[in-house]
Design a protein around this motif. Structure first.
Motif: not given
Length: 394
Positions: A83-85, A139-140, A143, A147, A176
């Motif tokens: 994930h981008r974050n 958001e991180a 996700s 998982a 992040q």
């Protein structure tokens, strides 16, 4: 304004090859008793090629099988956390008697450094920046909480250590979440937590984890893992981080009330994985007593919409909190898009505000103290230099 570290030229203190790559450790990025030691390193293929900045987290092999197994768990978990974050984990390497977890280096600073820089020049982070950072971390977490493993089975992952020195704010405003080394998951073959060890960061831990010691449930997995432990524990931790950003102080220090039942409420023999600024039993007792009344007193000067978000995130009972980190993210983003805003606060605005804070903090004449533990983000006056040599012995 100091820019990102340059990996092309600095002299290296330690160079070694492992796994087909050459590593050149530049300096300590973070070295503090309350946190993992993090080393800034450049990496390139052993056959040559471009350099890439990475972060190495040392795992002493003398600490035995458990330390090595946990490092491998962190790498395995990272494969399910694209994930981008979420900061990527690239693998593990070893040199002499030390193994390292290799993490991607996002150019920027830790949230703790940004918060300390603001305090050092008598500023507070804006409500928008605090809400933006929290929304991106939520958001991180959303996700990560959803998982699955290689077979598609839910991991039921809980980070357990969400705090300001595990959140990175990039030079581009990107946020992040880093370091899942203390995470709970149902990863097949994971090693269990030793009895009496409190994993994660006790300063931001959720009350249901502490209650696992004080009032164990029937069928509880172990002392640190209540039967219903899930991502709502991370929601509480993120709520404390958000409150700290908004208040410009740690919310539980000092308390509004001194409670006298520490030993009764929390067993003093339990030790934390990380040290904490207060005795563990005292800190845990404050968390267990931090309820709606204390929160209302702490947030009375904040906008009503932020008070509502914090009130729900910091409910002592997880059943009364946001049930997912995604719900918290959505309400924070709604705040950022509230009526009257010319445009939603995003990465561009975060970059501008963070840069402005560090521009002011870079004026050394204004620095009366320097609490920041992250190395290399500001020049240090001679009398405030961190103690100890920079060199790393081979």
């Amino acid at each position: 304004m100091p820019g990102p570290p340059d990996s092309r030229g600095p002299a290296s203190q330690l160079v070694f090859e492992s796994g087909g790559y050459s590593y050149s450790i530049q300096r300590a990025l973070v070295s503090h008793p309350d946190y993992d030691t993090l080393l800034l390193s450049s990496r390139q293929l052993a056959t040559g090629g471009p350099f890439k900045l990475v972060v190495l987290k040392p795992i002493l092999l003398e600490h035995g099988r458990e330390a090595r197994t946990r490092a491998l768990e962190e790498v395995r978990l990272s494969k399910s956390l694209g994930h981008r974050n979420i900061a990527p984990v690239l693998g593990t390497v070893a040199h002499n008697e030390v193994a390292y977890v290799v993490m991607d280096m996002a150019n920027g600073r830790f949230l703790l450094s940004l918060m300390d820089a603001a305090v050092s020049v008598n500023q507070r982070l804006s409500h928008d920046l605090a809400a933006y950072v929290a929304a991106e971390v939520a958001e991180a977490l959303d996700s990560a909480h959803r998982a699955v493993d290689e077979e598609g089975h839910p991991l039921h992952l809980v980070h357990r250590a969400v705090g300001p020195l595990l959140i990175r704010v990039g030079y581009d405003g990107r946020v992040q979440l880093t370091n899942f080394g203390a995470a709970y998951s149902e990863l097949l073959g994971r090693i269990h937590t030793p009895p009496g060890l409190l994993r994660g960061d006790p300063a931001y831990i959720a009350p249901e984890i502490l209650l696992g010691y004080c009032k164990p449930e029937s069928g509880q997995r172990d002392l640190i893992t209540p039967r219903k432990l899930d991502g709502r524990a991370d929601v509480f931790s993120l709520g404390l981080v958000l409150l700290e950003m908004l208040l410009a102080r740690y919310p539980l220090d000092p308390p509004d009330t001194v409670w006298m039942d520490v030993e009764k409420r929390f067993p003093p023999e339990v030790r934390g994985e990380r040290s904490s600024p207060l005795p563990l039993e005292t800190l845990a007792n404050r968390v267990l007593h931090f309820g709606p009344e204390e929160l209302q007193r702490a947030t009375r000067a904040l906008p009503e919409s932020l008070q509502r978000i914090l009130s729900r995130a910091l409910r002592p009972n997880p059943d009364e909190r946001y049930q997912t980190a995604g719900e918290m993210r959505d309400e924070l983003r709604a705040f950022l898009k509230r009526p009257g805003q010319q445009q939603p606060f995003g990465a561009k605005e975060a970059k501008a505000e963070a840069n402005a804070v560090f521009d002011q903090a870079s004026d050394l004449e204004k620095l009366g103290a320097y609490p920041i533990v992250e190395r290399g983000i500001l020049p240090l006056p001679d009398d405030l230099s961190l103690e100890g040599p920079d060199e790393l012995d081979d």
